[in-house]
Design an enzyme around this catalytic site. Structure first.
Site, PDB file in Angstrom:
ATOM      1  N   GLU A 186       0.813  -1.223   0.000  1.00 50.34           N
ATOM      2  CA  GLU A 186       0.000   0.000   0.000  1.00 50.34           C
ATOM      3  C   GLU A 186       0.851   1.280   0.000  1.00 50.34           C
ATOM      4  OE1 GLU A 186      -3.017  -0.451   3.040  1.00 50.34           O
ATOM      5  OE2 GLU A 186      -3.997  -2.036   1.878  1.00 50.34           O
ATOM      6  N   GLU A 226      -4.359  -9.133  -1.368  1.00 48.55           N
ATOM      7  CA  GLU A 226      -4.919  -8.935  -0.020  1.00 48.55           C
ATOM      8  C   GLU A 226      -6.353  -8.448  -0.076  1.00 48.55           C
ATOM      9  OE1 GLU A 226      -2.665  -6.464   2.802  1.00 48.55           O
ATOM     10  OE2 GLU A 226      -4.585  -5.792   3.609  1.00 48.55           O
TER      11      GLU A 226
END
Length: 448
Positions: A200, A299
């Protein structure tokens, strides 16, 4: 010609949870009603596998349970005959939010030679859990590893949490840090299958995080990480993935990196998550623009407490898996394999829902329906399978299909509507009459 298809079903308001039902017979007569048509002559991406994430939170919860419960967990996830048959899993390089606290493999400021580098922290629980899972799977698992943050001393904000950036003077050392991690895990008998550049990279989190612009990620891959992987002899053995964030900016990030030939040569593909909208079309666009690069869902989980209608958890998984796979994704990874009753432990209170959750005090285990929805894919679509055509005539019936290396076909059909839907499963000039229960997912399994 198949005579019949085995049927496995999970349905709301029933006891069916990946339950084997009566087989359905293929007939030569074909009706004109609703149908799901399968064609194995047209083949698309090859599947790498399915799985979840080994986090310190999962390992800590795992080793707080009895040996009997631990074995139940291992069989449920990794046993290829009676469980979900996971083969591709993720772990973190250093700490993440689902660790017991911040940690790095060298915390000595200025240790650019990595003289103090040690994975002893992972040897306590994380590595033993991965080893046990590999034994349960009967094979060496493919491991995708992702960093949440460099060591604090390498960063502009002087801490692993709350974003910050990698200091330019530490780019080379940080690239060698990935390589050293892969080498140390290989010495433990756990070769690393893939690496992502940064988990991220566009999110400043209160937990472990680090920010890269698209150009910064491109340049780090081109000038430091890619060459370090190549110099260590890992080129072709370790797959490098970029982005590792949400679908919304997947194409934009990939474009910046892939349009630089020197950066792109080091990159196997792009990884992505689901936390900001669906944006399934961006997955397809990324493939269409760069068909030589791969796509991996790395994810997804339900954040916070379960929704009021917990059945929606499984349906969210089912829809994401169907859409991602139908848009050229080569593998699909859940987040934490196991969490405690709070949805942790998490050193910043960022609790989530996992398919398996344990009440450590009572020594009990809870299966959320997401476990079963994932199993409708992972049990029947094995590594090396190819996606094939599966076309539905009704919006209520969402579907995808695959042909395995042994020529067995798996067709997944999901019905999120409140009504039962009869249809014909069509293949190679034959049809099998089927009824899809409301709020259900079914897998039809037969030999081509």
């Amino acid at each position: 010609m198949p005579a019949e298809a085995s049927v496995f079903r999970t349905a709301r308001n029933t006891k069916d949870r990946l339950s084997e039902k009566d087989p359905v017979a293929f007939e030569s007569s074909i009706s004109d009603g609703p149908s799901v048509s399968v064609d194995s002559n047209h083949r698309f991406q090859t599947i790498e596998g399915f799985g979840g994430a080994f986090t310190e939170a999962a390992a800590d919860t795992f080793y707080a349970l009895s040996p009997e419960i631990r074995m139940e967990i291992l069989k449920a996830y990794f046993d290829p005959a009676s469980g979900n048959g996971y083969t591709l899993c993720r772990t973190h390089i250093g700490s993440c939010d689902f660790a017991l606290g911040n940690y790095a493999y060298t915390e000595v400021p200025g240790d650019v030679e990595l003289a103090h580098f040690s994975i002893d922290h992972d040897r306590r629980q994380l590595i033993p859990m991965i080893r046990e899972a590999s034994r349960a799977a009967g094979q060496t698992l493919k491991i995708l590893a992702s960093p949440w943050s460099p060591p604090a001393w390498m960063k502009t904000n002087g801490q692993m949490n709350r974003g910050g950036k990698l200091k330019p003077e530490y780019r080379e050392a940080w690239a060698r840090y990935y390589v050293r991690f892969a080498q140390e895990y290989a010495r433990e008998g756990l070769p690393i299958w893939g690496l992502t550049v940064q988990n991220e990279p566009a999110a400043v989190q209160t937990w472990d995080s680090c920010i890269y612009s698209a150009e910064e990620e491109r340049d780090f891959v081109r000038d430091h990480l890619g060459p370090a992987i190549e110099k260590a002899g890992f080129r072709g053995r370790i797959k490098l993935l970029v982005w590792d964030h949400n679908r919304d900016l997947l194409f934009e990030r990939a474009k910046v990196i892939y349009d630089d030939p020197q950066a792109a040569r080091h990159v196997w593909g792009a990884a992505f998550h689901w936390y900001v909208g669906d944006h399934f079309r961006n997955v397809l666009l990324t493939h269409d623009a760069y068909p030589e690069k791969q796509l991996l869902f790395s994810e997804g989980c339900v954040e916070g407490k379960p929704p009021a209608d917990e059945w929606e958890i499984g349906e969210r998984y089912g829809r994401s898996m169907l859409e991602d796979l139908n848009h050229w994704t080569a593998g699909w990874l859940d987040w934490n394999l196991l969490l405690d009753g709070r949805g942790g432990p998490n050193h910043k209170g960022n609790y989530c829902v996992a398919p398996l959750m344990a009440d450590v005090g009572k020594g009990t285990l809870r299966f959320h329906n997401s476990y079963f929805y994932i199993g409708h894919f992972s049990r029947f679509v094995r590594p090396g399978a190819r996606r094939i055509v599966s076309a539905s005539t009704l919006d209520e019936l969402e579907t995808t299909a695959f042909i395995n290396p042994d020529d067995r076909i798996a067709v997944v059909v999901m019905n999120r509507s409140e009504k039962a839907v009869p249809f014909s499963l069509k293949y190679n000039g034959q049809a099998a009459p089927v009824k899809s229960p409301p709020r259900s997912i079914s897998t039809f399994f037969f030999r081509a």
